[in-house]
Design a protein around this motif. Structure first.
Motif, PDB file in Angstrom:
ATOM      1  N   THR A  90      50.662   4.178  19.986  1.00  0.00           N
ATOM      2  CA  THR A  90      49.525   3.783  20.814  1.00  0.00           C
ATOM      3  C   THR A  90      50.023   3.332  22.174  1.00  0.00           C
ATOM      4  O   THR A  90      50.705   2.310  22.293  1.00  0.00           O
ATOM      5  CB  THR A  90      48.726   2.636  20.167  1.00  0.00           C
ATOM      6  N   GLN A  91      49.740   4.082  23.203  1.00  0.00           N
ATOM      7  CA  GLN A  91      50.144   3.735  24.556  1.00  0.00           C
ATOM      8  C   GLN A  91      48.976   3.031  25.247  1.00  0.00           C
ATOM      9  O   GLN A  91      48.112   3.661  25.847  1.00  0.00           O
ATOM     10  CB  GLN A  91      50.549   5.010  25.323  1.00  0.00           C
ATOM     11  N   SER A  92      48.952   1.726  25.130  1.00  0.00           N
ATOM     12  CA  SER A  92      47.877   0.941  25.728  1.00  0.00           C
ATOM     13  C   SER A  92      48.422  -0.407  26.170  1.00  0.00           C
ATOM     14  O   SER A  92      49.544  -0.800  25.832  1.00  0.00           O
ATOM     15  CB  SER A  92      46.723   0.749  24.739  1.00  0.00           C
ATOM     16  N   ARG A  93      47.605  -1.130  26.920  1.00  0.00           N
ATOM     17  CA  ARG A  93      48.006  -2.461  27.363  1.00  0.00           C
ATOM     18  C   ARG A  93      48.131  -3.421  26.183  1.00  0.00           C
ATOM     19  O   ARG A  93      48.981  -4.319  26.193  1.00  0.00           O
ATOM     20  CB  ARG A  93      46.990  -2.999  28.367  1.00  0.00           C
ATOM     21  N   VAL A  94      47.310  -3.220  25.184  1.00  0.00           N
ATOM     22  CA  VAL A  94      47.361  -4.103  24.018  1.00  0.00           C
ATOM     23  C   VAL A  94      48.688  -3.944  23.287  1.00  0.00           C
ATOM     24  O   VAL A  94      49.341  -4.941  22.929  1.00  0.00           O
ATOM     25  CB  VAL A  94      46.184  -3.797  23.068  1.00  0.00           C
ATOM     26  N   SER A  95      49.120  -2.718  23.071  1.00  0.00           N
ATOM     27  CA  SER A  95      50.380  -2.498  22.372  1.00  0.00           C
ATOM     28  C   SER A  95      51.556  -3.028  23.176  1.00  0.00           C
ATOM     29  O   SER A  95      52.502  -3.596  22.615  1.00  0.00           O
ATOM     30  CB  SER A  95      50.571  -1.001  22.082  1.00  0.00           C
ATOM     31  N   ARG A  96      51.515  -2.859  24.510  1.00  0.00           N
ATOM     32  CA  ARG A  96      52.592  -3.396  25.340  1.00  0.00           C
ATOM     33  C   ARG A  96      52.601  -4.913  25.329  1.00  0.00           C
ATOM     34  O   ARG A  96      53.664  -5.541  25.340  1.00  0.00           O
ATOM     35  CB  ARG A  96      52.462  -2.858  26.767  1.00  0.00           C
ATOM     36  N   ALA A  97      51.427  -5.520  25.305  1.00  0.00           N
ATOM     37  CA  ALA A  97      51.347  -6.982  25.241  1.00  0.00           C
ATOM     38  C   ALA A  97      51.894  -7.494  23.914  1.00  0.00           C
ATOM     39  O   ALA A  97      52.613  -8.509  23.872  1.00  0.00           O
ATOM     40  CB  ALA A  97      49.898  -7.442  25.425  1.00  0.00           C
ATOM     41  N   ILE A  98      51.567  -6.791  22.829  1.00  0.00           N
ATOM     42  CA  ILE A  98      52.107  -7.185  21.521  1.00  0.00           C
ATOM     43  C   ILE A  98      53.625  -7.080  21.515  1.00  0.00           C
ATOM     44  O   ILE A  98      54.322  -7.950  20.978  1.00  0.00           O
ATOM     45  CB  ILE A  98      51.491  -6.304  20.416  1.00  0.00           C
ATOM     46  N   LEU A  99      54.141  -6.027  22.136  1.00  0.00           N
ATOM     47  CA  LEU A  99      55.590  -5.839  22.192  1.00  0.00           C
ATOM     48  C   LEU A  99      56.263  -6.973  22.962  1.00  0.00           C
ATOM     49  O   LEU A  99      57.319  -7.482  22.552  1.00  0.00           O
ATOM     50  CB  LEU A  99      55.908  -4.499  22.837  1.00  0.00           C
ATOM     51  N   LEU A 100      55.662  -7.416  24.057  1.00  0.00           N
ATOM     52  CA  LEU A 100      56.232  -8.524  24.828  1.00  0.00           C
ATOM     53  C   LEU A 100      56.186  -9.829  24.052  1.00  0.00           C
ATOM     54  O   LEU A 100      57.126 -10.629  24.103  1.00  0.00           O
ATOM     55  CB  LEU A 100      55.476  -8.670  26.155  1.00  0.00           C
ATOM     56  N   VAL A 101      55.103 -10.051  23.329  1.00  0.00           N
ATOM     57  CA  VAL A 101      55.003 -11.267  22.514  1.00  0.00           C
ATOM     58  C   VAL A 101      56.064 -11.273  21.423  1.00  0.00           C
ATOM     59  O   VAL A 101      56.705 -12.300  21.160  1.00  0.00           O
ATOM     60  CB  VAL A 101      53.581 -11.384  21.911  1.00  0.00           C
ATOM     61  N   LEU A 102      56.265 -10.135  20.790  1.00  0.00           N
ATOM     62  CA  LEU A 102      57.285 -10.039  19.753  1.00  0.00           C
ATOM     63  C   LEU A 102      58.679 -10.241  20.326  1.00  0.00           C
ATOM     64  O   LEU A 102      59.537 -10.883  19.706  1.00  0.00           O
ATOM     65  CB  LEU A 102      57.197  -8.680  19.058  1.00  0.00           C
ATOM     66  N   LEU A 103      58.915  -9.699  21.528  1.00  0.00           N
ATOM     67  CA  LEU A 103      60.206  -9.881  22.173  1.00  0.00           C
ATOM     68  C   LEU A 103      60.456 -11.352  22.474  1.00  0.00           C
ATOM     69  O   LEU A 103      61.568 -11.856  22.295  1.00  0.00           O
ATOM     70  CB  LEU A 103      60.260  -9.058  23.464  1.00  0.00           C
ATOM     71  N   ALA A 104      59.421 -12.053  22.911  1.00  0.00           N
ATOM     72  CA  ALA A 104      59.559 -13.489  23.157  1.00  0.00           C
ATOM     73  C   ALA A 104      59.830 -14.235  21.860  1.00  0.00           C
ATOM     74  O   ALA A 104      60.595 -15.210  21.839  1.00  0.00           O
ATOM     75  CB  ALA A 104      58.291 -14.022  23.827  1.00  0.00           C
ATOM     76  N   GLY A 105      59.231 -13.765  20.758  1.00  0.00           N
ATOM     77  CA  GLY A 105      59.458 -14.418  19.475  1.00  0.00           C
ATOM     78  C   GLY A 105      60.889 -14.315  18.995  1.00  0.00           C
ATOM     79  O   GLY A 105      61.389 -15.215  18.304  1.00  0.00           O
ATOM     80  N   LEU A 106      61.581 -13.236  19.363  1.00  0.00           N
ATOM     81  CA  LEU A 106      62.980 -13.081  18.962  1.00  0.00           C
ATOM     82  C   LEU A 106      63.893 -14.074  19.669  1.00  0.00           C
ATOM     83  O   LEU A 106      65.002 -14.345  19.207  1.00  0.00           O
ATOM     84  CB  LEU A 106      63.460 -11.659  19.271  1.00  0.00           C
ATOM     85  N   MET A 107      63.454 -14.612  20.784  1.00  0.00           N
ATOM     86  CA  MET A 107      64.305 -15.509  21.572  1.00  0.00           C
ATOM     87  C   MET A 107      64.170 -16.970  21.178  1.00  0.00           C
ATOM     88  O   MET A 107      64.910 -17.810  21.686  1.00  0.00           O
ATOM     89  CB  MET A 107      63.956 -15.359  23.063  1.00  0.00           C
ATOM     90  N   ILE A 108      63.249 -17.299  20.301  1.00  0.00           N
ATOM     91  CA  ILE A 108      62.985 -18.694  19.960  1.00  0.00           C
ATOM     92  C   ILE A 108      63.662 -19.030  18.633  1.00  0.00           C
ATOM     93  O   ILE A 108      63.359 -18.422  17.605  1.00  0.00           O
ATOM     94  CB  ILE A 108      61.466 -18.950  19.848  1.00  0.00           C
ATOM     95  N   PRO A 109      64.566 -20.000  18.614  1.00  0.00           N
ATOM     96  CA  PRO A 109      65.180 -20.413  17.341  1.00  0.00           C
ATOM     97  C   PRO A 109      64.139 -21.062  16.429  1.00  0.00           C
ATOM     98  O   PRO A 109      63.214 -21.729  16.916  1.00  0.00           O
ATOM     99  CB  PRO A 109      66.256 -21.422  17.771  1.00  0.00           C
TER     100      PRO A 109
END
Length: 268
Positions: A90-109
């Motif tokens: 799915t190439q949409s703003r929603v999918s990209r936003a979810i991807l950024l949120v998940l990326l931020a989640g990987l950085m938090i201990p």
């Protein structure tokens, strides 16, 4: 030089394992007298003692660890695979936003968010329960699973899904009948990584379950130490027994392990 460095690194990793296994087959006085010596003669008393404790510390911890680990990795695998497929296809703003949120989640201990997590679990009456610990594991480890699955899904030709759609299959059915069977190596990698991490987790079960919510095998090793008494033989026996289930689990899935890690790097 490379060989010497490899031997040094291998020895650094092997030494703790050797100390645990060797001391698990020794009597208590032999452990304190010569912790690095070979267990001559070996004894199984430490394992018998760990298995027959009156408080059932090992068996209770084993049941809780198996329950938490199995429930967590099954839910994580399903959610991560479906979410990774959605993000890739799915190439949409929603999918990209979810991807950024998940990326931020990987950085938090996990230790950073432990206090707000306990507050949320208290409000939902899940503090001190297996369900609360499973929910925490799912929320925290989903980003890792999504990134592994999404990297592998990019290597799967989209034409396979288009052909299934032309045959009348819906998106949900296409995922489970066509895509997910092809994700076996990636699934094995996610199961191994998350299974080991969740099984070996110490702080989160200690805080979330608490004394009234039971114990896991890792917390059980900690609770086996008394303030005025330390049975090192029983403790080492408990440590070896606690590591056996996850070791067997890893050996059962190891043939898919490397393939799953490198599969997503082939294309895309």
């Amino acid at each position: 030089m490379r060989r010497l460095l490899a031997v040094a690194v291998a020895g650094a990793f092997f030494l703790p394992l050797y100390l645990v296994v060797a001391n698990a087959f020794k009597h208590g006085p032999d452990i304190t007298a010569a912790p690095a010596a070979l267990p001559i003669p070996p004894t199984l008393d430490n394992f018998v003692q760990a298995l027959t404790r009156p408080d059932g510390l090992f068996w209770n911890g084993l049941i809780n660890s198996v329950s938490v680990t199995l429930l967590s990795i099954v839910i994580l695998t399903v959610v991560s695979a479906m979410l990774g497929h959605y993000i890739c296809r799915t190439q949409s703003r929603v999918s990209r936003a979810i991807l950024l949120v998940l990326l931020a989640g990987l950085m938090i201990p996990p230790q950073v968010i432990l206090v707000p997590v306990t507050q949320v679990l208290n409000l939902t009456h899940l503090m001190g329960t297996i369900s609360g610990l499973v929910l925490f594991n799912v929320g925290y480890y989903v980003p890792f699973g999504v990134f592994v699955f999404s990297g592998f899904i990019r290597a799967i030709p989209v034409e396979l899904e288009e052909a299934a759609a032309m045959d009348g299959s819906g998106r949900f059915g296409t995922f489970w009948r066509v895509v997910f069977p092809l994700l076996r190596p990636a699934t094995a990698s996610v199961l191994i990584f998350l299974g080991v991490w969740i099984w070996n987790d110490f702080l989160n079960p200690l805080i979330i379950l608490g004394p009234a919510g039971g114990t896991t095998v890792t917390v059980g090793v900690y609770r086996a130490l008394g303030q005025y008494q330390r049975d090192y033989g029983g403790m080492f026996g408990l440590m070896v027994l606690s590591a056996l289930p996850i070791l067997i689990f890893y050996l059962a899935l190891q043939k898919h392990f490397v393939k799953g890690l490198t599969g997503g790097a082939v294309k895309g």
